[in-house]
Design an enzyme around this catalytic site. Sequence first.
Site, mmCIF file in Angstrom:
data_model
loop_
_atom_site.group_PDB
_atom_site.id
_atom_site.type_symbol
_atom_site.label_atom_id
_atom_site.label_comp_id
_atom_site.label_asym_id
_atom_site.label_seq_id
_atom_site.Cartn_x
_atom_site.Cartn_y
_atom_site.Cartn_z
ATOM 1 N N MET A 15 20.547 55.354 43.193
ATOM 2 C CA MET A 15 20.729 54.047 43.828
ATOM 3 C C MET A 15 19.451 53.692 44.597
ATOM 4 O O MET A 15 19.481 52.892 45.545
ATOM 5 C CB MET A 15 21.939 54.065 44.763
ATOM 6 C CG MET A 15 23.243 54.300 44.001
ATOM 7 S SD MET A 15 24.682 53.537 44.750
ATOM 8 C CE MET A 15 24.732 54.373 46.310
ATOM 9 N N GLY A 16 18.327 54.278 44.206
ATOM 10 C CA GLY A 16 17.059 53.961 44.856
ATOM 11 C C GLY A 16 16.910 54.683 46.180
ATOM 12 O O GLY A 16 17.577 55.682 46.435
ATOM 13 N N ARG B 149 12.507 63.284 48.116
ATOM 14 C CA ARG B 149 12.080 64.442 47.305
ATOM 15 C C ARG B 149 13.211 65.064 46.500
ATOM 16 O O ARG B 149 12.993 65.681 45.467
ATOM 17 C CB ARG B 149 11.424 65.502 48.206
ATOM 18 C CG ARG B 149 9.974 65.137 48.525
ATOM 19 C CD ARG B 149 9.204 66.356 48.977
ATOM 20 N NE ARG B 149 9.526 66.701 50.346
ATOM 21 C CZ ARG B 149 9.870 67.926 50.752
ATOM 22 N NH1 ARG B 149 9.929 68.925 49.890
ATOM 23 N NH2 ARG B 149 10.140 68.157 52.017
ATOM 24 N N GLY B 150 14.446 64.894 46.985
ATOM 25 C CA GLY B 150 15.604 65.408 46.245
ATOM 26 C C GLY B 150 15.733 64.718 44.892
ATOM 27 O O GLY B 150 15.924 65.374 43.857
ATOM 28 N N HIS B 151 15.607 63.384 44.899
ATOM 29 C CA HIS B 151 15.674 62.650 43.621
ATOM 30 C C HIS B 151 14.511 63.055 42.713
ATOM 31 O O HIS B 151 14.681 63.241 41.502
ATOM 32 C CB HIS B 151 15.551 61.133 43.850
ATOM 33 C CG HIS B 151 16.677 60.531 44.629
ATOM 34 N ND1 HIS B 151 16.527 60.067 45.917
ATOM 35 C CD2 HIS B 151 17.968 60.302 44.290
ATOM 36 C CE1 HIS B 151 17.677 59.564 46.337
ATOM 37 N NE2 HIS B 151 18.573 59.704 45.377
ATOM 38 N N MET C 257 18.029 67.240 51.990
ATOM 39 C CA MET C 257 17.358 65.941 51.830
ATOM 40 C C MET C 257 18.386 64.844 51.622
ATOM 41 O O MET C 257 19.347 65.008 50.872
ATOM 42 C CB MET C 257 16.476 65.954 50.585
ATOM 43 C CG MET C 257 15.325 66.881 50.677
ATOM 44 S SD MET C 257 13.934 66.014 51.386
ATOM 45 C CE MET C 257 12.830 67.411 51.581
ATOM 46 N N ARG D 33 19.312 59.193 54.289
ATOM 47 C CA ARG D 33 19.684 58.930 55.688
ATOM 48 C C ARG D 33 18.801 59.666 56.691
ATOM 49 O O ARG D 33 18.774 59.304 57.858
ATOM 50 C CB ARG D 33 21.133 59.357 55.936
ATOM 51 C CG ARG D 33 22.094 58.547 55.131
ATOM 52 C CD ARG D 33 23.487 59.041 55.333
ATOM 53 N NE ARG D 33 24.376 58.286 54.476
ATOM 54 C CZ ARG D 33 25.687 58.330 54.539
ATOM 55 N NH1 ARG D 33 26.267 59.106 55.421
ATOM 56 N NH2 ARG D 33 26.430 57.621 53.729
#
Length: 296
Positions: A31-32, A36-38, A186, A189
């Site tokens: 969802m944008g 770093r997790g994405h 990560m 938020r």
Amino acid sequence: MKITSLSTHAAWLSFRNSFPKGAIIGFVPTMGALHRGHLALVQQALSECELVIASIFVNPTQFNHVDDFTAYPLDVENDLAALDSIGCHAAFIPNVATLYPDGPVSENYDLLGLDLVLEGALRPGHFQGVATVVDRLFDLIQPDRAYFGLKDYQQVKVIERLATLRGGKPSIVACPIVREDNGLAMSSRNRRLTKAQTREAAVIFEALRFAEAELSWFPVPSLALKREMRAMIQATGSLRVDAIDFALADSLQPVRDPDRPLDRYSEPIQCFVSAFAGDVRLIDTHCIVPKGPIEG
Ligand code: PAF
């Protein structure tokens, strides 16, 4: 920038045709507000697939409050730059009508109750919304493999069920939680936390590891463990525990007997913690009983 940004199904099909037939397609739905997790999901996809596409779509059907949906942070330019910097081939950024031609309404999947417990009990309809959008994205992209982070453990279980309902395609790759140096999981938020809150929020993962360590030594019942974890987290002063839950790792059935030691169940036990730092709700999860039951 080398990444190709696509907003329609037709554009994706023509982009895909520019790759050799049979190229393995990896897909990372998001969802944008990428962190770093994405990017770790995209990197894993790049290491296993020949063509990697990430989607950016803020899905209206998974929000319980309109305000949360409209306030959701969007930063497509930065997201594209981040995806480009690690070599992601394409970004799919559809509009609402592409995914919801008849309006934003969820389907009703048989999710075996995985959607009704834990986070799902607090957010009615949330996981049906997630399953709906992911199902439609899978229909459009037709990936071979799709990558999801284990921080949203319950979401991974729901998506695995969805993949089963779709006949096993795509294969779902569950990727490890990416953490800050201090152990904080990560999340988009985290950027809303003060420096002190970021430092103190490390205690959430410390409490989860403490639970795992303690259970490797003693047969601790859930009520006692929950009390200890809560005390540890609240001792920071700046964090307020929202919930600590234990569930069977596969079925997600909550552990209900407060007196039964957590290492005496027939499945591994997953622990879920949510805590507030100010008005920011942080979540984390960890397998605290990784093995089967102890005999005797
Ligand atoms: O995890 C997310 O960001 C979302 O729930 C997902 C899987 C992209 C569906 O909107």
